[in-house]
Design a protein around this motif. Structure first.
Motif, PDB file in Angstrom:
ATOM      1  N   ASP A 257       0.798  -1.212   0.000  1.00  0.00           N
ATOM      2  CA  ASP A 257       0.000   0.000   0.000  1.00  0.00           C
ATOM      3  C   ASP A 257       0.841   1.278   0.000  1.00  0.00           C
ATOM      4  O   ASP A 257       0.288   2.374  -0.085  1.00  0.00           O
ATOM      5  CB  ASP A 257      -0.929   0.012   1.219  1.00  0.00           C
ATOM      6  N   LEU A 258       2.177   1.148   0.134  1.00  0.00           N
ATOM      7  CA  LEU A 258       3.057   2.312   0.178  1.00  0.00           C
ATOM      8  C   LEU A 258       3.850   2.532  -1.099  1.00  0.00           C
ATOM      9  O   LEU A 258       4.050   3.662  -1.534  1.00  0.00           O
ATOM     10  CB  LEU A 258       4.043   2.169   1.350  1.00  0.00           C
ATOM     11  N   ILE A 259       4.320   1.436  -1.706  1.00  0.00           N
ATOM     12  CA  ILE A 259       5.226   1.544  -2.850  1.00  0.00           C
ATOM     13  C   ILE A 259       4.549   2.248  -4.025  1.00  0.00           C
ATOM     14  O   ILE A 259       3.440   1.883  -4.433  1.00  0.00           O
ATOM     15  CB  ILE A 259       5.727   0.154  -3.288  1.00  0.00           C
ATOM     16  N   GLY A 260       5.230   3.266  -4.538  1.00  0.00           N
ATOM     17  CA  GLY A 260       4.743   3.971  -5.713  1.00  0.00           C
ATOM     18  C   GLY A 260       3.689   5.018  -5.438  1.00  0.00           C
ATOM     19  O   GLY A 260       3.238   5.697  -6.367  1.00  0.00           O
ATOM     20  N   LYS A 261       3.289   5.182  -4.184  1.00  0.00           N
ATOM     21  CA  LYS A 261       2.290   6.184  -3.828  1.00  0.00           C
ATOM     22  C   LYS A 261       2.978   7.545  -3.618  1.00  0.00           C
ATOM     23  O   LYS A 261       4.203   7.623  -3.493  1.00  0.00           O
ATOM     24  CB  LYS A 261       1.543   5.761  -2.568  1.00  0.00           C
ATOM     25  N   PRO A 262       2.218   8.647  -3.575  1.00  0.00           N
ATOM     26  CA  PRO A 262       2.827   9.984  -3.531  1.00  0.00           C
ATOM     27  C   PRO A 262       3.842  10.192  -2.410  1.00  0.00           C
ATOM     28  O   PRO A 262       4.890  10.805  -2.645  1.00  0.00           O
ATOM     29  CB  PRO A 262       1.609  10.905  -3.366  1.00  0.00           C
ATOM     30  N   HIS A 263       3.566   9.704  -1.227  1.00  0.00           N
ATOM     31  CA  HIS A 263       4.510   9.942  -0.131  1.00  0.00           C
ATOM     32  C   HIS A 263       5.812   9.160  -0.341  1.00  0.00           C
ATOM     33  O   HIS A 263       6.896   9.650  -0.011  1.00  0.00           O
ATOM     34  CB  HIS A 263       3.875   9.563   1.207  1.00  0.00           C
ATOM     35  N   ASN A 264       5.716   7.961  -0.870  1.00  0.00           N
ATOM     36  CA  ASN A 264       6.914   7.185  -1.189  1.00  0.00           C
ATOM     37  C   ASN A 264       7.741   7.904  -2.260  1.00  0.00           C
ATOM     38  O   ASN A 264       8.966   8.055  -2.140  1.00  0.00           O
ATOM     39  CB  ASN A 264       6.512   5.789  -1.668  1.00  0.00           C
ATOM     40  N   ILE A 265       7.070   8.388  -3.291  1.00  0.00           N
ATOM     41  CA  ILE A 265       7.780   9.074  -4.377  1.00  0.00           C
ATOM     42  C   ILE A 265       8.440  10.350  -3.866  1.00  0.00           C
ATOM     43  O   ILE A 265       9.589  10.657  -4.204  1.00  0.00           O
ATOM     44  CB  ILE A 265       6.815   9.368  -5.538  1.00  0.00           C
ATOM     45  N   GLU A 266       7.735  11.113  -3.022  1.00  0.00           N
ATOM     46  CA  GLU A 266       8.318  12.336  -2.472  1.00  0.00           C
ATOM     47  C   GLU A 266       9.513  12.012  -1.576  1.00  0.00           C
ATOM     48  O   GLU A 266      10.532  12.710  -1.625  1.00  0.00           O
ATOM     49  CB  GLU A 266       7.264  13.116  -1.686  1.00  0.00           C
ATOM     50  N   ALA A 267       9.410  10.967  -0.784  1.00  0.00           N
ATOM     51  CA  ALA A 267      10.532  10.585   0.080  1.00  0.00           C
ATOM     52  C   ALA A 267      11.752  10.202  -0.748  1.00  0.00           C
ATOM     53  O   ALA A 267      12.886  10.589  -0.437  1.00  0.00           O
ATOM     54  CB  ALA A 267      10.129   9.426   0.987  1.00  0.00           C
ATOM     55  N   VAL A 268      11.538   9.449  -1.815  1.00  0.00           N
ATOM     56  CA  VAL A 268      12.645   9.043  -2.686  1.00  0.00           C
ATOM     57  C   VAL A 268      13.255  10.270  -3.363  1.00  0.00           C
ATOM     58  O   VAL A 268      14.480  10.442  -3.392  1.00  0.00           O
ATOM     59  CB  VAL A 268      12.154   8.023  -3.733  1.00  0.00           C
ATOM     60  N   ASN A 269      12.418  11.132  -3.915  1.00  0.00           N
ATOM     61  CA  ASN A 269      12.922  12.334  -4.577  1.00  0.00           C
ATOM     62  C   ASN A 269      13.731  13.191  -3.613  1.00  0.00           C
ATOM     63  O   ASN A 269      14.813  13.693  -3.950  1.00  0.00           O
ATOM     64  CB  ASN A 269      11.771  13.154  -5.153  1.00  0.00           C
ATOM     65  N   ALA A 270      13.210  13.385  -2.405  1.00  0.00           N
ATOM     66  CA  ALA A 270      13.907  14.214  -1.425  1.00  0.00           C
ATOM     67  C   ALA A 270      15.231  13.600  -1.026  1.00  0.00           C
ATOM     68  O   ALA A 270      16.247  14.291  -0.903  1.00  0.00           O
ATOM     69  CB  ALA A 270      13.021  14.406  -0.186  1.00  0.00           C
ATOM     70  N   GLY A 271      15.247  12.273  -0.826  1.00  0.00           N
ATOM     71  CA  GLY A 271      16.484  11.611  -0.449  1.00  0.00           C
ATOM     72  C   GLY A 271      17.539  11.700  -1.532  1.00  0.00           C
ATOM     73  O   GLY A 271      18.713  11.968  -1.268  1.00  0.00           O
ATOM     74  N   VAL A 272      17.133  11.478  -2.774  1.00  0.00           N
ATOM     75  CA  VAL A 272      18.075  11.536  -3.897  1.00  0.00           C
ATOM     76  C   VAL A 272      18.582  12.960  -4.114  1.00  0.00           C
ATOM     77  O   VAL A 272      19.756  13.190  -4.424  1.00  0.00           O
ATOM     78  CB  VAL A 272      17.400  10.997  -5.170  1.00  0.00           C
ATOM     79  N   GLU A 273      17.695  13.949  -3.902  1.00  0.00           N
ATOM     80  CA  GLU A 273      18.044  15.354  -4.160  1.00  0.00           C
ATOM     81  C   GLU A 273      18.676  16.021  -2.952  1.00  0.00           C
ATOM     82  O   GLU A 273      19.106  17.186  -3.039  1.00  0.00           O
ATOM     83  CB  GLU A 273      16.796  16.123  -4.589  1.00  0.00           C
ATOM     84  N   GLY A 274      18.708  15.349  -1.814  1.00  0.00           N
ATOM     85  CA  GLY A 274      19.350  15.906  -0.616  1.00  0.00           C
ATOM     86  C   GLY A 274      18.602  17.070  -0.012  1.00  0.00           C
ATOM     87  O   GLY A 274      19.223  18.023   0.492  1.00  0.00           O
ATOM     88  N   ARG A 275      17.281  17.001  -0.024  1.00  0.00           N
ATOM     89  CA  ARG A 275      16.469  18.083   0.527  1.00  0.00           C
ATOM     90  C   ARG A 275      15.440  17.504   1.495  1.00  0.00           C
ATOM     91  O   ARG A 275      15.138  16.304   1.465  1.00  0.00           O
ATOM     92  CB  ARG A 275      15.743  18.824  -0.586  1.00  0.00           C
ATOM     93  N   PRO A 276      14.849  18.324   2.341  1.00  0.00           N
ATOM     94  CA  PRO A 276      13.776  17.839   3.216  1.00  0.00           C
ATOM     95  C   PRO A 276      12.558  17.463   2.389  1.00  0.00           C
ATOM     96  O   PRO A 276      12.215  18.133   1.413  1.00  0.00           O
ATOM     97  CB  PRO A 276      13.475  19.034   4.130  1.00  0.00           C
ATOM     98  N   ALA A 277      11.905  16.383   2.771  1.00  0.00           N
ATOM     99  CA  ALA A 277      10.675  15.992   2.087  1.00  0.00           C
ATOM    100  C   ALA A 277       9.533  16.894   2.514  1.00  0.00           C
ATOM    101  O   ALA A 277       9.478  17.370   3.647  1.00  0.00           O
ATOM    102  CB  ALA A 277      10.343  14.539   2.403  1.00  0.00           C
ATOM    103  N   VAL A 278       8.612  17.113   1.607  1.00  0.00           N
ATOM    104  CA  VAL A 278       7.415  17.921   1.876  1.00  0.00           C
ATOM    105  C   VAL A 278       6.216  17.032   1.590  1.00  0.00           C
ATOM    106  O   VAL A 278       5.971  16.634   0.445  1.00  0.00           O
ATOM    107  CB  VAL A 278       7.369  19.182   1.001  1.00  0.00           C
ATOM    108  N   TYR A 279       5.466  16.712   2.628  1.00  0.00           N
ATOM    109  CA  TYR A 279       4.321  15.819   2.484  1.00  0.00           C
ATOM    110  C   TYR A 279       3.022  16.621   2.588  1.00  0.00           C
ATOM    111  O   TYR A 279       2.848  17.457   3.468  1.00  0.00           O
ATOM    112  CB  TYR A 279       4.344  14.746   3.577  1.00  0.00           C
ATOM    113  N   GLU A 280       2.106  16.362   1.683  1.00  0.00           N
ATOM    114  CA  GLU A 280       0.820  17.045   1.689  1.00  0.00           C
ATOM    115  C   GLU A 280      -0.245  16.152   2.317  1.00  0.00           C
ATOM    116  O   GLU A 280      -0.139  14.945   2.294  1.00  0.00           O
ATOM    117  CB  GLU A 280       0.423  17.403   0.258  1.00  0.00           C
TER     118      GLU A 280
END
Length: 280
Positions: A257-280
């Motif tokens: 239920d988590l893989i590929g969902k918006p929060h997972n994608i934002e967490a991955v993007n933030a981790g790769v980009e070295g920035r804080p994640a922003v969750y809506e």
């Protein structure tokens, strides 16, 4: 020990990604062998681990196994290519249906940890460098963990918007206090060997964990092989009665239920980009 046998599956350079040594005095050594990637986990490595379990299970005279990582680390966790696939392919990113029980109570990913538990002989892990995320879970599967000082560990999945889903939760609960597991899971903090020993995840600290693992494996191999197999089966039954098997299925259900969902994608993007994640 000279390595003569390699598990199926290879890297892009055709080097074997799992190595199985000759059997000497009842002891076999197995190596995760992607040293250029700190033995990071790919679907190919998962399949090679499964092949290795099958090979070891059919090995006549086997009494103990030493599991180690080649190069500078035991295992650094999921290969970064896996995170990219999560963004584009969602829950099919590992090329498998994680709800499918392909290895007894476990799926292919969970088998990387759980398969060492189900192997009929004791397994001693020699851990150094890093054991992060999925790599930490692989290290939890063996019966005993010998770690070098300064080794870095982490229950890292929450950093990527995920939960541990490689069998780790089914094993962690038999090793550490529940509040410790919760803290480490919720924070994804990195901790070192002294803390891992205090928490219960590491059995011993050794300057040369491989030498100590070999020594312990030889000692185990000198005991009655039938009694040793019976002892491991008895200990596994005790763990299973405590509820380990339902935890494997719960891992997969919640992760799906988590893989590929918006929060997972934002967490991955933030981790790769070295920035804080922003969750809506």
């Amino acid at each position: 020990m000279s390595t003569q046998t390699a598990a199926a599956a290879a890297t892009e350079t055709d080097a074997p990604i799992m190595l199985i040594s000759d059997l000497v005095d009842g002891v076999c050594e197995v190596s995760l062998n992607r040293p250029d990637r700190l033995n990071a986990i790919t679907p190919e490595l998962m399949r090679a681990i499964a092949d290795t379990h099958e090979t070891l299970a059919g090995m006549a005279g086997l009494r103990a196994v030493v599991l180690k990582g080649s190069g500078r680390a035991f295992c650094s966790g999921l290969d970064k290519s896996g995170f990219q696939r999560m963004k584009t392919e969602g829950r099919g990113s590992l090329g498998m249906d994680i709800m499918n029980r392909t290895h007894g109570p476990a799926n292919m990913a969970q088998n990387c940890c759980w398969g060492w538990r189900e192997l009929g002989v004791p397994v001693i892990a020699a851990v150094h460098g890093f054991a992060l995320g999925g790599g930490f879970q692989i290290a939890l599967g063996p019966d005993v963990r010998i770690a070098a000082p300064g080794t870095k560990f982490s229950v890292m999945e929450l950093k990527w918007g995920l939960v541990p889903d490689m069998g780790g939760m089914a094993v962690m609960r038999t090793l550490a206090r529940g509040d410790v597991i919760r803290k480490l899971t919720y924070t994804a903090e990195i901790f070192e060997t002294d803390k891992a020993l205090e928490y219960g995840f590491v059995t011993e600290i050794a300057e040369d964990p491989l030498a100590r693992a070999r020594e312990l494996a030889r000692e185990i191999a000198s005991k009655s092989p039938t009694a040793m197999r019976a002892a491991k089966e008895l200990l596994n039954i005790s763990d299973e009665e405590a509820g380990a098997l339902p935890a494997l299925l719960a891992e997969s259900r919640l992760q799906k239920d988590l893989i590929g969902k918006p929060h997972n994608i934002e967490a991955v993007n933030a981790g790769v980009e070295g920035r804080p994640a922003v969750y809506e």
